[in-house]
Scaffold this motif. Structure first.
Motif, PDB file in Angstrom:
ATOM      1  N   ARG A 182      -2.985   6.683   1.271  1.00  0.00           N
ATOM      2  CA  ARG A 182      -3.461   4.938   1.928  1.00  0.00           C
ATOM      3  C   ARG A 182      -4.004   3.749   1.165  1.00  0.00           C
ATOM      4  N   PHE A 183      -5.354   4.621   0.471  1.00  0.00           N
ATOM      5  CA  PHE A 183      -5.753   3.062   0.036  1.00  0.00           C
ATOM      6  C   PHE A 183      -5.234   2.955  -1.318  1.00  0.00           C
ATOM      7  N   LEU A 184      -4.514   4.389  -2.473  1.00  0.00           N
ATOM      8  CA  LEU A 184      -3.825   3.818  -3.222  1.00  0.00           C
ATOM      9  C   LEU A 184      -2.973   3.079  -3.137  1.00  0.00           C
ATOM     10  N   ALA A 185      -1.824   2.599  -2.113  1.00  0.00           N
ATOM     11  CA  ALA A 185      -1.485   2.175  -1.543  1.00  0.00           C
ATOM     12  C   ALA A 185      -1.711   0.826  -0.906  1.00  0.00           C
ATOM     13  N   ALA A 234       3.544  10.323  -2.542  1.00  0.00           N
ATOM     14  CA  ALA A 234       2.541  10.611  -2.588  1.00  0.00           C
ATOM     15  C   ALA A 234       1.746  11.066  -3.612  1.00  0.00           C
ATOM     16  N   ALA A 235       1.624  10.314  -4.184  1.00  0.00           N
ATOM     17  CA  ALA A 235       0.714  10.191  -5.871  1.00  0.00           C
ATOM     18  C   ALA A 235      -0.229   9.637  -6.067  1.00  0.00           C
ATOM     19  N   ALA A 263       0.685  -2.430  -2.319  1.00  0.00           N
ATOM     20  CA  ALA A 263       2.229  -1.460  -2.397  1.00  0.00           C
ATOM     21  C   ALA A 263       3.843  -1.911  -1.009  1.00  0.00           C
ATOM     22  N   THR A 264       4.454  -2.182  -1.245  1.00  0.00           N
ATOM     23  CA  THR A 264       5.514  -2.154   0.189  1.00  0.00           C
ATOM     24  C   THR A 264       5.247  -0.463   0.665  1.00  0.00           C
ATOM     25  N   THR A 265       4.866  -0.126   1.941  1.00  0.00           N
ATOM     26  CA  THR A 265       4.425   1.341   2.196  1.00  0.00           C
ATOM     27  C   THR A 265       5.495   1.768   3.161  1.00  0.00           C
ATOM     28  N   TYR A 315       5.323   2.314  -1.889  1.00  0.00           N
ATOM     29  CA  TYR A 315       4.857   4.136  -1.579  1.00  0.00           C
ATOM     30  C   TYR A 315       5.138   4.684  -0.398  1.00  0.00           C
ATOM     31  N   ALA A 316       4.924   5.696  -0.918  1.00  0.00           N
ATOM     32  CA  ALA A 316       5.362   6.728   0.245  1.00  0.00           C
ATOM     33  C   ALA A 316       4.063   7.670  -0.122  1.00  0.00           C
TER      34      ALA A 316
END
Length: 243
Positions: free
Chosen positions: A198-201, A99-100, A206-208, A183-184
């Motif tokens: 979601r945009f950042l991941a 959540a970063a 990233a593996t999300t 990414y979580a």
């Protein structure tokens, strides 16, 4: 008993460094740490001053300097900015965002976040003498939503106060452009908008995973977060072993 993959990761010297975000301290990782240690992983949690990006990056680099080999660097919330900068460290072989934030080098993250609906927690900031914290109401309802109320009140008591200027800092490096990432996304997040996460991941490739939690997924869903970090450790172990 450690699984075969994680036991191999420990044997190869892969370690984990955890970095906390704003309005928190290192104890926010307390439920994830034993799950990683149970798998034989050496874990270090950073304590950030939350006064400046430079100070938090320096604290993280000091922790990375102590690692004996390849390291997975994980950050929650504000710490995504920290690990994006500190992740250039030679020991870092993988990055996990929970959540970063994940700014690009030199990016105005506030302007980026402003393209999305303002999360409820942002209305609960209380400022005093150059520092800010969340009100108890905002902390319990928006920052720690989904956390057992008794535990949430403890987290409120130890919340890290942030410098008013902290979030204006910009990174000079985006380690996620150079290193594998995970990414979580917190689907019930009231501190960082889930669509921004979601945009950042997606931007970092990233593996999300998506966790049905509020902002503090490592408190409410430690198993899912630990498993994501362990997947990163296993990936790093495979990359090291394949050299």
């Amino acid at each position: 008993m450690p699984s075969e993959n994680t036991a191999s990761a420990a044997a190869s010297g892969v370690s984990v460094v955890l970095v906390h975000g704003a309005y928190a301290d290192g104890s926010s990782w307390a439920d994830v740490i034993p799950l990683l240690q149970d798998e034989g992983i050496a874990v270090t949690a950073v304590q950030n001053a939350l006064v400046s990006l430079d100070d938090d990056v320096a604290a993280t680099r000091r922790a990375l300097d102590l690692q004996g080999g390849p390291t997975v660097l994980a950050g929650h919330s504000w710490a995504g900015t920290v690990i994006s900068e500190a992740g250039a460290h030679e020991n870092v072989a993988g990055l996990v965002y929970v959540a970063a934030r994940a700014p690009d080098a030199g990016e105005d993250y506030g302007a980026l976040a402003g393209r999305y609906a303002a999360p409820p927690a942002s209305a609960g900031l209380v400022h005093s003498r150059g520092f800010a914290q969340l009100s108890e109401e905002a902390f319990l309802a928006d920052f720690a939503n989904g956390v057992d109320p008794r535990r949430a009140r403890v987290l409120f008591a130890v919340q890290g106060r942030i410098a008013d200027t902290l979030f204006a800092a910009r990174t000079s490096h985006a380690a996620w452009r150079d290193k594998p990432t995970w990414y979580a996304v917190s689907k019930q997040d009231r501190t960082t908008t889930p669509d921004l996460e979601r945009f950042l991941a997606d931007r970092m490739g990233a593996t999300t995973i998506e966790v049905d939690s509020g902002h503090l997924s490592m408190v409410t869903h430690p198993r899912e977060i630990a498993d994501l970090i362990l997947a990163a450790v296993a990936h790093v172990r495979g990359a090291v072993g394949g050299r």
